[in-house]
Design a protein around this motif. Structure first.
Motif, PDB file in Angstrom:
ATOM      1  N   ALA A 253      -4.444 -37.118   7.540  1.00 11.04           N
ATOM      2  CA  ALA A 253      -4.838 -36.006   7.217  1.00 11.04           C
ATOM      3  C   ALA A 253      -6.121 -35.264   5.428  1.00 11.04           C
ATOM      4  N   ALA A 254      -6.098 -36.955   4.589  1.00  9.80           N
ATOM      5  CA  ALA A 254      -6.989 -36.185   3.587  1.00  9.80           C
ATOM      6  C   ALA A 254      -8.459 -36.707   4.531  1.00  9.80           C
ATOM      7  N   ALA A 255      -8.465 -37.742   5.232  1.00 10.62           N
ATOM      8  CA  ALA A 255      -9.325 -38.189   6.172  1.00 10.62           C
ATOM      9  C   ALA A 255      -9.756 -36.795   7.483  1.00 10.62           C
ATOM     10  N   SER A 256      -8.912 -35.859   7.737  1.00 16.17           N
ATOM     11  CA  SER A 256      -9.442 -34.642   8.261  1.00 16.17           C
ATOM     12  C   SER A 256      -9.521 -33.425   7.775  1.00 16.17           C
ATOM     13  N   VAL A 257      -9.624 -34.028   6.188  1.00 10.06           N
ATOM     14  CA  VAL A 257      -9.727 -32.351   5.826  1.00 10.06           C
ATOM     15  C   VAL A 257     -12.005 -32.942   5.468  1.00 10.06           C
ATOM     16  N   ALA A 258     -12.379 -33.887   4.757  1.00 13.23           N
ATOM     17  CA  ALA A 258     -13.432 -34.809   4.785  1.00 13.23           C
ATOM     18  C   ALA A 258     -14.226 -34.063   6.681  1.00 13.23           C
ATOM     19  N   ASN A 259     -13.199 -34.569   7.038  1.00 10.60           N
ATOM     20  CA  ASN A 259     -13.858 -34.399   8.463  1.00 10.60           C
ATOM     21  C   ASN A 259     -14.248 -33.129   8.955  1.00 10.60           C
ATOM     22  N   GLY A 260     -13.662 -32.392   8.355  1.00 11.89           N
ATOM     23  CA  GLY A 260     -13.802 -31.149   8.475  1.00 11.89           C
ATOM     24  C   GLY A 260     -15.195 -30.301   8.028  1.00 11.89           C
ATOM     25  N   ILE A 261     -14.465 -30.942   6.111  1.00 11.22           N
ATOM     26  CA  ILE A 261     -16.137 -30.688   5.437  1.00 11.22           C
ATOM     27  C   ILE A 261     -17.493 -31.359   5.814  1.00 11.22           C
ATOM     28  N   ALA A 262     -17.488 -32.080   6.106  1.00 16.71           N
ATOM     29  CA  ALA A 262     -18.865 -32.660   7.172  1.00 16.71           C
ATOM     30  C   ALA A 262     -19.182 -32.183   8.457  1.00 16.71           C
ATOM     31  N   ARG A 263     -18.517 -31.766   9.054  1.00 20.73           N
ATOM     32  CA  ARG A 263     -18.534 -30.354  10.026  1.00 20.73           C
ATOM     33  C   ARG A 263     -19.225 -29.626   9.870  1.00 20.73           C
ATOM     34  N   TYR A 264     -18.447 -29.107   9.103  1.00 20.28           N
ATOM     35  CA  TYR A 264     -19.074 -27.930   8.433  1.00 20.28           C
ATOM     36  C   TYR A 264     -20.615 -27.028   7.799  1.00 20.28           C
ATOM     37  N   ALA A 265     -20.907 -28.903   6.992  1.00 17.35           N
ATOM     38  CA  ALA A 265     -22.648 -29.307   6.330  1.00 17.35           C
ATOM     39  C   ALA A 265     -23.212 -29.498   7.545  1.00 17.35           C
ATOM     40  N   ILE A 266     -22.843 -30.035   8.573  1.00 17.74           N
ATOM     41  CA  ILE A 266     -24.130 -30.306   9.463  1.00 17.74           C
ATOM     42  C   ILE A 266     -24.577 -30.082  10.018  1.00 17.74           C
ATOM     43  N   ASP A 267     -23.146 -28.873  10.765  1.00 12.00           N
ATOM     44  CA  ASP A 267     -23.462 -27.275  11.398  1.00 12.00           C
ATOM     45  C   ASP A 267     -24.390 -26.541  10.674  1.00 12.00           C
ATOM     46  N   ARG A 268     -24.065 -26.184   9.462  1.00 12.87           N
ATOM     47  CA  ARG A 268     -25.146 -25.084   8.503  1.00 12.87           C
ATOM     48  C   ARG A 268     -25.955 -25.912   8.721  1.00 12.87           C
ATOM     49  N   GLY A 269     -26.273 -27.362   8.321  1.00 11.79           N
ATOM     50  CA  GLY A 269     -27.570 -28.153   7.578  1.00 11.79           C
ATOM     51  C   GLY A 269     -29.005 -27.829   8.943  1.00 11.79           C
ATOM     52  N   ALA A 270     -27.925 -27.922  10.627  1.00 11.32           N
ATOM     53  CA  ALA A 270     -28.714 -27.865  11.415  1.00 11.32           C
ATOM     54  C   ALA A 270     -29.833 -26.813  11.269  1.00 11.32           C
ATOM     55  N   ALA A 271     -28.120 -25.489  11.578  1.00 12.54           N
ATOM     56  CA  ALA A 271     -28.609 -24.263  12.151  1.00 12.54           C
ATOM     57  C   ALA A 271     -29.552 -23.698  10.729  1.00 12.54           C
ATOM     58  N   TYR A 272     -30.127 -23.823   9.499  1.00 15.41           N
ATOM     59  CA  TYR A 272     -30.721 -23.572   8.526  1.00 15.41           C
ATOM     60  C   TYR A 272     -32.360 -24.991   9.104  1.00 15.41           C
ATOM     61  N   ALA A 273     -32.062 -25.766   9.726  1.00 14.98           N
ATOM     62  CA  ALA A 273     -33.630 -26.526  10.058  1.00 14.98           C
ATOM     63  C   ALA A 273     -33.961 -26.353  11.353  1.00 14.98           C
ATOM     64  N   ARG A 274     -33.069 -25.703  12.557  1.00 14.44           N
ATOM     65  CA  ARG A 274     -33.920 -25.202  13.113  1.00 14.44           C
ATOM     66  C   ARG A 274     -34.919 -23.496  13.361  1.00 14.44           C
TER      67      ARG A 274
END
Length: 392
Positions: A253-274
């Motif tokens: 469950a803790a790993a799933s929270v962390a994975n979700g945060i990572a997905r959110y961060a990468i999504d935001r980072g990639a959108a800004y970089a584009r």
């Protein structure tokens, strides 16, 4: 296709799981990061989101149908947790109440305990906290000093717990306590107790924490708290076995929270970089920006795969210890790296709460330390997976 999209990599084993993922994402997306930030800023709880998740059956998706749940498994709950976090709403209380306490009671609770608690945990109407950590025990559960002494009517619980999350919003707390008398090996057998939050003698004080999350952290005091015989979960003296049964779901469950945060961060980072253009080209054109983000994406996908694999092993009745620990390690490292790169890509904007990243920093960082430190995971893997002598 969005970088954080679940279509990037197949981690689900059925059409039902894919549908669950899409539906949870759609539901939590109606609330979103701004909603969650405002809740945290005001020191409130995400009650509307919690109710929506409960009403939809998502908080109890893993709890058996006869106990008011959806009859699914840990893999289904992992999907719920990851999608909730990926939408910018990392609700850690899902890890505590449904994942740890709900799973533990579903597998080890008495019929009366299950009837009293599981339907409410599944619907979200009831919440449970979990108290195991102590200031002087750390990861060594055998060294806890909170003591349960038998009485004519039940038990007296005395002691102190530390870093207990969310007890202020819980209806009860699952407490790990040791017996007053040592056994033949010199150890004090552990037992697990359901203690109502309003029990006389139970009190708690907040810890001044850097974590920007709705769940507050507390030091909890048990001053001769009286509980009945029916409060024991899994039998007196069986606490260690009972508690360990909840550790693998906790790690997944803790790993799933962390994975979700990572997905959110990468999504935001990639959108800004584009979108962000400097000297007539998007900044994502430059390998100094794109390569760290690509690596973060690869590390995230590996963490997601091993997390779901750990959940599948657990659901199949196998020993998920090694895999669950490795999943938590991988997800914790992935989350902090992804968030760090996303913040760096945003430049000065990355430090602004408007962009929804910097206030996730300590939440992501927490997963290197809790619910089990990266060093203890490495100890576990060294001794269990590699057969090396134990270092402690």
């Amino acid at each position: 296709m969005s970088v954080g999209s679940v279509t990037n990599l197949v981690v689900d084993q059925s059409d039902e799981q894919q549908s669950l993922r899409e539906n949870v994402s759609a539901l939590v997306g109606k609330f979103g990061r701004k909603y969650f930030q405002e809740v945290v800023r005001k020191g409130e709880k995400p009650d509307e989101l919690w109710k929506a998740l409960g009403d939809a059956g998502y908080l109890g998706v893993h709890i058996s149908e006869e106990n008011g749940g959806g009859g699914g498994g840990l893999a289904d709950l992992a999907i719920v947790i990851e999608e909730t976090s990926a939408a910018g709403c990392p609700v850690f209380m899902i890890v505590i109440s449904p994942a740890i306490c709900g799973t533990l009671l579903d597998s080890h609770g008495s019929p009366e305990q299950k009837a009293a608690w599981l339907p409410g945990i599944a619907s979200g109407e009831l919440k449970m906290a979990f108290a195991i950590t102590e200031p002087d025990a750390g990861s060594n559960t055998h060294r806890i000093t909170t003591t349960a002494t038998p009485t004519d009517t039940g038990w007296t619980v005395t002691g102190q717990k530390y870093w207990t999350s969310g007890i202020d919003e819980a209806d009860a707390v699952l407490v790990v306590a040791r017996s007053a008398e040592a056994d033949a090996t010199g150890r004090h057998p552990l037992s697990l107790f359901i203690v109502p939050k309003d029990a006389p003698g139970l009190s708690f004080t907040p810890i001044d924490s850097a974590l920007m999350m709705p769940e507050k952290q507390f030091t909890v005091f048990f001053d001769d708290v009286q509980v009945s015989h029916s409060a024991v979960v899994g039998g007196a003296g069986g606490g260690l076995k009972t508690v360990f049964a909840a550790l693998n779901p906790e790690r997944v469950a803790a790993a799933s929270v962390a994975n979700g945060i990572a997905r959110y961060a990468i999504d935001r980072g990639a959108a800004y970089a584009r979108d962000r253009t400097v000297w007539d080209v998007p900044i994502g054109t430059h390998q100094g920006v794109s390569h760290p983000l690509a690596k973060a994406h690869i590390d995230l996908q590996m963490a997601r795969l091993i997390t779901m694999r750990a959940a599948e092993i657990y659901d199949a009745g196998g020993d998920a210890g090694d895999t669950a620990n490795m999943a938590k390690y991988a997800a914790g490292e992935s989350a902090i790296a992804a968030l760090d790169h996303a913040i760096q890509i945003h430049g000065g904007n990355g430090l602004s709460n408007e962009y929804g990243l910097t206030d996730l920093w300590f939440v992501a960082r927490m997963f290197r330390t809790a619910p089990v430190s990266k060093e203890m995971i490495l100890n576990h893997v060294a001794s269990h997976s590699l057969g090396l002598p134990k270092s402690y």
